[in-house]
Motif scaffolding. Structure first.
Motif, short mmCIF file in Angstrom:
data_model
loop_
_atom_site.label_atom_id
_atom_site.label_comp_id
_atom_site.label_asym_id
_atom_site.label_seq_id
_atom_site.Cartn_x
_atom_site.Cartn_y
_atom_site.Cartn_z
N ASN A 1 2.69 -3.09 -3.09
CA ASN A 1 2.65 -4.40 -3.74
C ASN A 1 3.23 -5.48 -2.84
O ASN A 1 4.36 -5.39 -2.40
CB ASN A 1 3.41 -4.38 -5.06
N LYS A 2 2.42 -6.48 -2.61
CA LYS A 2 2.87 -7.63 -1.84
C LYS A 2 2.85 -8.88 -2.71
O LYS A 2 2.98 -9.98 -2.22
CB LYS A 2 1.98 -7.81 -0.62
N GLY A 3 2.68 -8.69 -4.00
CA GLY A 3 2.63 -9.80 -4.94
C GLY A 3 4.02 -10.21 -5.40
O GLY A 3 5.03 -9.90 -4.77
N VAL A 4 4.06 -10.88 -6.51
CA VAL A 4 5.31 -11.37 -7.08
C VAL A 4 6.24 -10.20 -7.44
O VAL A 4 7.45 -10.27 -7.24
CB VAL A 4 5.03 -12.26 -8.32
N TRP A 5 5.67 -9.12 -7.97
CA TRP A 5 6.46 -7.93 -8.31
C TRP A 5 6.61 -7.10 -7.06
O TRP A 5 5.72 -6.34 -6.70
CB TRP A 5 5.78 -7.10 -9.38
N LYS A 6 7.71 -7.17 -6.39
CA LYS A 6 7.90 -6.42 -5.15
C LYS A 6 8.51 -5.06 -5.45
O LYS A 6 9.67 -4.80 -5.15
CB LYS A 6 8.74 -7.23 -4.18
N GLN A 7 7.74 -4.19 -6.04
CA GLN A 7 8.16 -2.86 -6.41
C GLN A 7 8.42 -2.03 -5.16
O GLN A 7 7.60 -1.99 -4.25
CB GLN A 7 7.06 -2.22 -7.26
N THR A 8 9.56 -1.37 -5.10
CA THR A 8 9.91 -0.61 -3.90
C THR A 8 9.74 0.89 -4.06
O THR A 8 9.65 1.60 -3.08
CB THR A 8 11.37 -0.89 -3.50
N GLY A 9 9.70 1.39 -5.28
CA GLY A 9 9.54 2.82 -5.50
C GLY A 9 8.08 3.24 -5.49
O GLY A 9 7.18 2.45 -5.22
#
Length: 141
Positions: free
Chosen positions: A116-124
């Protein structure tokens, strides 16, 4: 007991994989929005914010049209929402392909792609498994 028991249908339609399609669904009790798009090459599921501008919060790859074995047969797409409007799931022919959890700002799909490179930068991990689906929806009971 179905893990989908607390969900309501936000959208349902028969469509042909590989044909240009764009479907949108708004949560039943919140302003959250998701969309599904087949651009004739790929299928993607999006979480979006609607305001003065439409902003993609997250995008999940669902399929490459060329890799779908039975793309010549019509299929049923459903966008389901939890009753509180916090979780949206994408089902194709009754099989859960992706989930957006707006309360956690997280998206999950079967192929864990893309980062994800959007607003939600989820790392898992974004990998959607049957176990993760059970975990997500057990919190809704």
């Amino acid at each position: 007991m179905s893990i989908y028991k607390s969900q309501v249908v936000g959208f349902e339609q028969t469509f042909q994989i590989g044909q240009d399609a764009y479907f949108t669904s708004v949560a039943p009790v919140s302003s959250f929005v998701v969309s599904f798009e087949d651009d004739t090459e790929t299928g993607y599921f999006y979480s979006v914010a609607v305001g003065e501008q439409i902003t993609i919060l997250d995008a999940l790859h669902i399929y490459n049209v060329g890799d779908v074995i039975h793309r010549d047969k019509p299929c049923k797409i459903q966008i389901m929402w939890t009753e509180d409007g916090q979780i949206a799931s994408l089902l194709i022919n009754g099989y859960c392909q992706a989930v957006f959890d707006f309360s956690q700002r997280a998206g999950f799909c079967r192929n864990n792609f893309p980062e994800n490179k959007g607003v939600w930068k989820q790392t898992g991990s974004r990998l959607l498994t049957d176990e993760l689906i059970a975990e997500i929806f057990s919190k809704q009971s």
